[in-house]
Design an enzyme around this catalytic site. Structure first.
Site, PDB file in Angstrom:
ATOM      1  N   HIS A   1      10.670  32.826   0.466  1.00 21.97           N
ATOM      2  CA  HIS A   1       9.488  32.522   1.382  1.00 21.97           C
ATOM      3  C   HIS A   1       8.231  31.895   0.603  1.00 21.97           C
ATOM      4  O   HIS A   1       7.281  31.393   1.140  1.00 21.97           O
ATOM      5  CB  HIS A   1       8.991  33.630   2.305  1.00 21.97           C
ATOM      6  CG  HIS A   1       8.796  33.128   3.785  1.00 21.97           C
ATOM      7  ND1 HIS A   1       8.274  31.772   3.957  1.00 21.97           N
ATOM      8  CD2 HIS A   1       9.216  33.449   4.985  1.00 21.97           C
ATOM      9  CE1 HIS A   1       8.180  31.747   5.173  1.00 21.97           C
ATOM     10  NE2 HIS A   1       8.310  32.811   5.956  1.00 21.97           N
TER      11      HIS A   1
ATOM     12  N   ASP B   1       9.519  27.322   3.473  1.00 26.15           N
ATOM     13  CA  ASP B   1       8.854  27.668   4.967  1.00 26.15           C
ATOM     14  C   ASP B   1      10.063  27.924   5.769  1.00 26.15           C
ATOM     15  O   ASP B   1      11.169  27.266   5.831  1.00 26.15           O
ATOM     16  CB  ASP B   1       8.005  26.431   5.165  1.00 26.15           C
ATOM     17  CG  ASP B   1       6.653  26.288   4.499  1.00 26.15           C
ATOM     18  OD1 ASP B   1       6.399  27.212   3.865  1.00 26.15           O
ATOM     19  OD2 ASP B   1       6.124  25.235   4.544  1.00 26.15           O
TER      20      ASP B   1
END
Length: 426
Positions: free
Chosen positions: A398, A402
């Site tokens: 992450h 995204d």
């Protein structure tokens, strides 16, 4: 008679020390030239250390799990002639009896697991047998040890016919077959209480895997995304291609189709085919698609790399996946074949469950996990039909990827697999 000293070799790539994973000999053993003496573990692969001479082992220079410097004394062998011993080479004495604690990486993944539901046969009056001391741990792969446990066999009583006396599945079968001619033990023996324990030292490949998994989960911000895929059409295409070309080109599994889907999807999502250097804070996106294919071996998970998957046909990918998997399982994969991936594909095949949460193969930023195919009733155009369904359980970093991009990427793979003609339309 003289003494020939073998030092820890320089394996290259600037490696200054390696881990002694397993001895294949003990003090007093007679060895011949090219016989494997020990396995050592680098950061990337297991390496065999062969003997350059004939002779008798008189001293071992370390214990399994010990990290040894390149150039340190590994083993001393008594040989005819003067030998090569120098005063500085004399090793510290060690106990004469060495007990191997890790399986040799060359062991092939066993293909005969014991049925979990089968009752445990009574381990009495069976053979062929061999007498070992109660604390002596015979050589055997993890799969063989589990098989013996499921069958209720004391492994130390089974004569091993493999290299260095390694116990094989065939030895367990011979042990049971001999016992079938004897009277059966009472049924109660299958329900006897057990109080045995086994301690397994975490060394060699298993320790490297543990370190990498811990490092990955501590450094990366993992998140997972699961998508359901209808694989009916692509399974029909696979069956058709195997029927038409299987005899001449080889059988296709689902994996080369998945590799092709990754290649095509990455054209629109290049941020997934990347490595993240979190120390330098640099993301490197790569044009070449080097797909790591997670492969289970007796010593744990290994990830051989299908290089330049973007330039391979289905059958080329299938052949390379098979070659690399066999090399990894047999302990023959080179360091180059086990490094350099840009994205990883992991599959548990028929054991793939419904959902999994794969751990990233750092410094990569994406890993695509494949779950098992099941037939389920689905509603298609208002009608309930039976379809072959499969989940993709994938994980991402992450810090780099995204959530929306991860979802779109997996949905792109879904579209390609559900409409397999699009895999080949340019």
């Amino acid at each position: 008679m003289g003494t020939h000293v073998i030092k820890m070799p320089d394996i290259g790539e600037g490696i200054a020390e390696v881990e002694l994973s397993q001895w294949h000999v003990k003090v007093g053993d007679l060895v011949v030239e090219d016989q494997v003496l020990a396995d050592v573990m680098t950061d990337k692969a297991m390496v065999d250390i062969p003997s350059p001479v004939h002779g008798k082992v008189i001293a071992l220079g370390g214990q399994p799990g010990e990290v040894m410097a390149v150039g340190s004394v590994l083993i001393s062998i008594e040989v005819e002639g003067a030998g090569n011993l120098k005063e500085s080479d004399k090793p510290a004495p060690v106990a004469a009896k060495e007990t191997p604690v890790a399986p040799k990486v060359e062991a092939v993944v066993e293909s005969k697991p014991a049925a979990a539901a089968a009752p445990r046969p009574a381990p009495v009056c069976q053979g062929p047998m061999v007498a070992r001391e109660a604390d002596e741990r015979p050589l055997a792969s993890p799969a063989v040890r589990k098989h013996a446990l499921d069958l209720g066999i004391q492994l130390r009583l089974v004569r091993g016919t493999g290299p260095a006396g390694r116990v094989l599945h065939e030895d367990l079968e011979a042990y049971l077959a001999q016992g079938q001619s004897n009277a059966s033990a009472p049924l109660a023996a299958a329900y006897a209480q057990r109080n045995d324990e086994e301690q397994i030292q975490v060394i060699g490949m298993r320790r490297k895997i543990a370190q990498r998994m811990q490092d990955a989960t501590q450094r990366a911000a993992h998140f997972s995304y699961v998508e359901e895929i209808d694989v009916t059409a692509i399974e029909e295409l696979r069956a058709h291609l195997n029927e038409k070309h299987g005899a001449s080109r080889g059988k296709l599994t689902l994996l080369p189709f998945l590799v092709r889907a990754l290649v095509v999807a990455l054209r629109d999502f290049p941020q997934m085919n990347a490595r993240y250097d979190d120390e330098a804070q640099v993301i490197t996106r790569l044009g070449a698609v080097h797909v790591g294919v997670a492969t289970q071996s007796d010593v744990g998970l290994m990830v051989p790399v299908v290089r330049h998957a973007e330039a391979r046909s289905l059958w080329d990918s299938a052949a390379e996946i098979s070659r690399l998997a066999n090399a990894a399982r047999n302990g023959k994969a080179s360091r180059d074949e086990l490094s350099g991936s840009t994205i990883t594909l992991t599959s548990l095949g028929a054991l793939g469950g419904i959902v999994s949460t794969p751990v990233l193969n750092l410094p990569e930023v994406a890993i695509v996990g494949v779950n098992k195919i099941v037939e389920r009733p689905m509603v298609v155009k208002g009608q309930v039909v039976i379809r072959k369904m499969m989940n993709l359980s994938s994980s991402f970093d992450h810090r780099v990827v995204d959530g929306m991009d991860a979802a779109l990427f997996i949905q792109a793979i879904r579209g390609l697999l559900e409409q397999p003609a699009t895999l080949f339309v340019e």
